[in-house]
Design a protein around this motif. Structure first.
Motif, PDB file in Angstrom:
ATOM      1  N   THR A  26      24.611  28.059  32.369  1.00 23.19           N
ATOM      2  CA  THR A  26      25.676  28.042  31.378  1.00 23.19           C
ATOM      3  C   THR A  26      26.881  28.856  31.822  1.00 23.19           C
ATOM      4  OG1 THR A  26      24.688  29.872  30.179  1.00 23.19           O
ATOM      5  CG2 THR A  26      24.119  27.658  29.439  1.00 23.19           C
ATOM      6  N   THR A  27      26.699  29.777  32.742  1.00 17.67           N
ATOM      7  CA  THR A  27      27.829  30.566  33.225  1.00 17.67           C
ATOM      8  C   THR A  27      27.942  30.401  34.741  1.00 17.67           C
ATOM      9  OG1 THR A  27      26.411  32.497  33.435  1.00 17.67           O
ATOM     10  CG2 THR A  27      27.663  32.292  31.396  1.00 17.67           C
ATOM     11  N   PRO A  28      28.563  29.332  35.191  1.00 18.86           N
ATOM     12  CA  PRO A  28      28.684  29.148  36.633  1.00 18.86           C
ATOM     13  C   PRO A  28      29.668  30.141  37.235  1.00 18.86           C
ATOM     14  CG  PRO A  28      29.882  27.429  35.475  1.00 18.86           C
ATOM     15  CD  PRO A  28      29.148  28.239  34.432  1.00 18.86           C
ATOM     16  N   VAL A  29      29.337  30.588  38.418  1.00 18.82           N
ATOM     17  CA  VAL A  29      30.199  31.523  39.140  1.00 18.82           C
ATOM     18  C   VAL A  29      30.897  30.731  40.228  1.00 18.82           C
ATOM     19  CG1 VAL A  29      30.258  33.546  40.623  1.00 18.82           C
ATOM     20  CG2 VAL A  29      28.716  33.484  38.678  1.00 18.82           C
ATOM     21  N   GLY A  30      32.205  30.773  40.206  1.00 20.21           N
ATOM     22  CA  GLY A  30      32.985  30.075  41.215  1.00 20.21           C
ATOM     23  C   GLY A  30      33.886  31.038  41.949  1.00 20.21           C
ATOM     24  N   LEU A  31      34.647  30.493  42.866  1.00 19.19           N
ATOM     25  CA  LEU A  31      35.571  31.331  43.621  1.00 19.19           C
ATOM     26  C   LEU A  31      36.643  31.925  42.709  1.00 19.19           C
ATOM     27  CD1 LEU A  31      35.965  29.167  46.835  1.00 19.19           C
ATOM     28  CD2 LEU A  31      34.590  31.219  46.515  1.00 19.19           C
ATOM     29  N   GLN A  32      36.982  31.217  41.641  1.00 14.85           N
ATOM     30  CA  GLN A  32      37.968  31.743  40.693  1.00 14.85           C
ATOM     31  C   GLN A  32      37.441  33.006  40.009  1.00 14.85           C
ATOM     32  OE1 GLN A  32      41.008  30.440  40.372  1.00 14.85           O
ATOM     33  NE2 GLN A  32      41.598  32.068  38.979  1.00 14.85           N
ATOM     34  N   THR A  33      36.163  33.021  39.661  1.00 20.10           N
ATOM     35  CA  THR A  33      35.550  34.193  39.027  1.00 20.10           C
ATOM     36  C   THR A  33      35.554  35.382  39.979  1.00 20.10           C
ATOM     37  OG1 THR A  33      34.114  32.675  37.825  1.00 20.10           O
ATOM     38  CG2 THR A  33      33.486  34.997  37.831  1.00 20.10           C
ATOM     39  N   ILE A  34      35.243  35.120  41.237  1.00 20.73           N
ATOM     40  CA  ILE A  34      35.229  36.189  42.239  1.00 20.73           C
ATOM     41  C   ILE A  34      36.641  36.705  42.483  1.00 20.73           C
ATOM     42  CG2 ILE A  34      34.706  36.716  44.660  1.00 20.73           C
ATOM     43  CD1 ILE A  34      32.397  34.655  44.406  1.00 20.73           C
ATOM     44  N   ALA A  35      37.604  35.796  42.561  1.00 22.51           N
ATOM     45  CA  ALA A  35      38.999  36.213  42.755  1.00 22.51           C
ATOM     46  C   ALA A  35      39.491  37.036  41.566  1.00 22.51           C
ATOM     47  CB  ALA A  35      39.883  34.987  42.954  1.00 22.51           C
ATOM     48  N   SER A  36      39.062  36.685  40.364  1.00 22.79           N
ATOM     49  CA  SER A  36      39.442  37.454  39.178  1.00 22.79           C
ATOM     50  C   SER A  36      38.863  38.866  39.226  1.00 22.79           C
ATOM     51  CB  SER A  36      38.966  36.750  37.910  1.00 22.79           C
ATOM     52  OG  SER A  36      39.632  35.538  37.734  1.00 22.79           O
ATOM     53  N   ALA A  37      37.640  38.988  39.722  1.00 24.35           N
ATOM     54  CA  ALA A  37      37.021  40.313  39.846  1.00 24.35           C
ATOM     55  C   ALA A  37      37.791  41.170  40.849  1.00 24.35           C
ATOM     56  CB  ALA A  37      35.560  40.183  40.261  1.00 24.35           C
ATOM     57  N   TYR A  38      38.196  40.575  41.971  1.00 32.21           N
ATOM     58  CA  TYR A  38      39.015  41.303  42.946  1.00 32.21           C
ATOM     59  C   TYR A  38      40.354  41.702  42.331  1.00 32.21           C
ATOM     60  CZ  TYR A  38      36.204  40.606  47.162  1.00 32.21           C
ATOM     61  OH  TYR A  38      35.216  40.657  48.112  1.00 32.21           O
ATOM     62  N   ARG A  39      40.984  40.782  41.569  1.00 35.23           N
ATOM     63  CA  ARG A  39      42.271  41.065  40.937  1.00 35.23           C
ATOM     64  C   ARG A  39      42.140  42.225  39.956  1.00 35.23           C
ATOM     65  NH1 ARG A  39      43.281  36.800  37.210  1.00 35.23           N
ATOM     66  NH2 ARG A  39      42.161  38.198  35.842  1.00 35.23           N
ATOM     67  N   ASP A  40      41.078  42.202  39.146  1.00 38.15           N
ATOM     68  CA  ASP A  40      40.871  43.274  38.171  1.00 38.15           C
ATOM     69  C   ASP A  40      40.672  44.620  38.859  1.00 38.15           C
ATOM     70  OD1 ASP A  40      41.076  41.334  36.210  1.00 38.15           O
ATOM     71  OD2 ASP A  40      38.901  41.202  35.871  1.00 38.15           O
ATOM     72  N   TYR A  41      39.899  44.618  39.950  1.00 45.11           N
ATOM     73  CA  TYR A  41      39.679  45.865  40.682  1.00 45.11           C
ATOM     74  C   TYR A  41      40.984  46.383  41.287  1.00 45.11           C
ATOM     75  CZ  TYR A  41      38.612  49.061  44.433  1.00 45.11           C
ATOM     76  OH  TYR A  41      38.625  50.133  45.266  1.00 45.11           O
TER      77      TYR A  41
END
Length: 112
Positions: A26-41
């Motif tokens: 139900t919660t797929p992890v994609g490259l967009q999710t990873i990029a958002s985590a880098y952006r937030d950090y």
């Protein structure tokens, strides 16, 4: 005959995935999710650095400057470690999802 009936019922019953597997799908992890985590950090790190420079520029004594620097270093390390763990977990989940082969409806699971 009676002993075989439960086995047939078990074989005919559809397999239900465990609850953990349901949440993964139900919660797929994609490259967009990873990029958002880098952006937030990166955003948090830059805000912390800006705050550090402001605090350091207002300091008048060497002792206070060392205290501000120590506080910043500790906070930067904790933020880095926490966000690195988060990003590592996202990459792990992304890898698991990308390597998971889809099961066709007529295939049976081979757990044995």
């Amino acid at each position: 005959m009676v002993a075989k009936a439960p086995r047939l019922a078990e074989a005919a019953a559809p397999e239900t995935p465990p609850a953990a597997a349901k949440t993964e799908t139900t919660t797929p992890v994609g490259l967009q999710t990873i990029a958002s985590a880098y952006r937030d950090y990166t955003r948090k790190s830059l805000e912390d650095a800006q705050s550090y420079v402001e605090k350091l520029s207002s300091v008048r004594s060497l002792d206070k400057a060392m205290e501000v620097q120590t506080e910043f270093a500790k906070q930067a390390y904790e933020t880095f470690a926490a966000d690195s763990r988060k990003i590592r977990d996202l990459y792990g989940e992304f890898f698991k999802q990308s390597m998971r082969l889809p099961m066709l409806p007529f295939e049976r699971r081979r757990d044995r």
